[in-house]
Scaffold this active site. Structure first.
Site, PDB file in Angstrom:
ATOM      1  N   HIS A 144       0.823  -1.224   0.000  1.00 60.60           N
ATOM      2  CA  HIS A 144       0.000   0.000   0.000  1.00 60.60           C
ATOM      3  C   HIS A 144       0.858   1.276   0.000  1.00 60.60           C
ATOM      4  O   HIS A 144       2.034   1.228  -0.317  1.00 60.60           O
ATOM      5  CB  HIS A 144      -1.005  -0.047   1.155  1.00 60.60           C
ATOM      6  CG  HIS A 144      -1.735  -1.362   1.181  1.00 60.60           C
ATOM      7  ND1 HIS A 144      -2.854  -1.615   0.409  1.00 60.60           N
ATOM      8  CD2 HIS A 144      -1.461  -2.523   1.836  1.00 60.60           C
ATOM      9  CE1 HIS A 144      -3.228  -2.877   0.608  1.00 60.60           C
ATOM     10  NE2 HIS A 144      -2.412  -3.450   1.456  1.00 60.60           N
TER      11      HIS A 144
ATOM     12  N   GLU B 212       1.587 -11.674   5.726  1.00 64.34           N
ATOM     13  CA  GLU B 212       0.485 -10.957   6.390  1.00 64.34           C
ATOM     14  C   GLU B 212       0.767 -11.022   7.885  1.00 64.34           C
ATOM     15  O   GLU B 212       0.571 -12.049   8.534  1.00 64.34           O
ATOM     16  CB  GLU B 212      -0.860 -11.618   6.065  1.00 64.34           C
ATOM     17  CG  GLU B 212      -1.306 -11.454   4.616  1.00 64.34           C
ATOM     18  CD  GLU B 212      -1.960 -10.100   4.319  1.00 64.34           C
ATOM     19  OE1 GLU B 212      -1.992  -9.225   5.226  1.00 64.34           O
ATOM     20  OE2 GLU B 212      -2.452  -9.923   3.190  1.00 64.34           O
TER      21      GLU B 212
ATOM     22  N   HIS C 264       2.681  -7.132   4.326  1.00 68.45           N
ATOM     23  CA  HIS C 264       1.321  -6.618   4.573  1.00 68.45           C
ATOM     24  C   HIS C 264       0.887  -6.882   6.001  1.00 68.45           C
ATOM     25  O   HIS C 264       1.507  -7.656   6.719  1.00 68.45           O
ATOM     26  CB  HIS C 264       0.327  -7.293   3.609  1.00 68.45           C
ATOM     27  CG  HIS C 264       0.469  -6.828   2.202  1.00 68.45           C
ATOM     28  ND1 HIS C 264      -0.413  -5.968   1.607  1.00 68.45           N
ATOM     29  CD2 HIS C 264       1.434  -7.093   1.281  1.00 68.45           C
ATOM     30  CE1 HIS C 264      -0.008  -5.717   0.369  1.00 68.45           C
ATOM     31  NE2 HIS C 264       1.115  -6.389   0.147  1.00 68.45           N
TER      32      HIS C 264
ATOM     33  N   GLU D 112      -2.215   0.352   7.740  1.00 65.79           N
ATOM     34  CA  GLU D 112      -1.360  -0.708   7.199  1.00 65.79           C
ATOM     35  C   GLU D 112      -0.146  -0.145   6.467  1.00 65.79           C
ATOM     36  O   GLU D 112       0.971  -0.640   6.617  1.00 65.79           O
ATOM     37  CB  GLU D 112      -2.180  -1.606   6.260  1.00 65.79           C
ATOM     38  CG  GLU D 112      -1.378  -2.769   5.704  1.00 65.79           C
ATOM     39  CD  GLU D 112      -2.186  -3.668   4.765  1.00 65.79           C
ATOM     40  OE1 GLU D 112      -3.386  -3.395   4.557  1.00 65.79           O
ATOM     41  OE2 GLU D 112      -1.598  -4.627   4.242  1.00 65.79           O
TER      42      GLU D 112
HETATM   43 ZN   LIG Z   1      -2.328  -5.285   2.419  1.00 67.83          ZN
END
Ligand SMILES: [Zn+2]
Length: 226
Positions: A10, A142, A78, A24
């Protein structure tokens, strides 16, 4: 020379998941910078970033950066969201090399080791653009859930983000057989002048080590287990 591309998920107009006062895009950038800095303590590795500040990049641009560099490995970092807790990692769910699978196995395990008492959600596969479009082995991590109160409390700690980064680096070093630089007194932060690293204790029992780390953190000292 091993060429690694680090991709902070992002950025810019795309904050990624937002919850508990966290974005995030900020967390991923912080983790990726820690990874890059820790990797600079190793010989024979060249680190590149898709972004080093708060900017928007298309997914295809991220993959293109790695492809153009002819990188040996691509890691996209992420933070999860949507109800749940813990850590999971992804490789592409189409045709992948044996190296892709092997690297995920090693790095996933090293991250789990580094982040302590966190649920292991497993090694997964998905059709994510950055995994599909990159021509080299690629991994997407993640790292906990931003919308889970317990996970968010951990993500608010720079110390924890450093542990996450440390796990990634341990895995990368293992996969590529990286050796620490002889003058491995690289400081954790880089102000002017020389920094000396202080070792507080060495323990045969990991629990004892973890207890000391907790105690140091309470007192405001950054501490990690190596
Ligand atoms: Zn993400």
């Amino acid at each position: 020379m091993v060429r690694i591309v680090l991709d902070a998920g992002h950025g810019g107009k795309d904050p990624g998941a937002v919850a508990n006062g966290l974005k995030e895009k900020d967390l991923t950038l912080s983790i990726v910078k820690h990874i890059g800095r820790l990797l600079s303590e190793y010989e024979g590795v060249e680190v590149h970033y898709t972004r080093t500040d708060d900017r928007f990049l298309e997914l295809s641009e991220r993959a293109a950066i790695a492809n153009k560099l002819n990188a040996d490995y691509f890691i996209s970092v992420h933070i999860n969201a949507g109800g749940g807790t813990g850590f999971e990692s992804y490789i592409y769910n189409g045709n992948v090399s044996q190296a892709t699978i092997a690297y995920q196995n090693v790095i996933h395990a090293e991250i789990m080791k580094a982040i302590g008492n966190v649920k292991d959600r497993g090694k997964k596969r998905a059709n994510y653009a950055v995994l599909r479009q990159t021509k080299m082995p690629a991994l997407l991590t993640e790292n906990l859930f931003i919308d889970n109160a317990n996970d968010a409390a951990k993500l608010k700690s720079e110390q924890f983000l450093l542990q996450v980064a440390h796990g990634h680096v341990q895995g990368i070093a293992k996969v590529f057989g990286l050796k620490k630089k002889a003058s491995s007194s690289t400081p954790e932060q880089k102000p002017t002048g020389v920094l000396y690293r202080v070792q507080v204790g060495a323990f045969a029992n990991r629990e004892n080590a973890e207890r000391l780390v907790e105690e140091l953190k309470k007192k405001g000292y950054p501490a990690i287990i190596v």
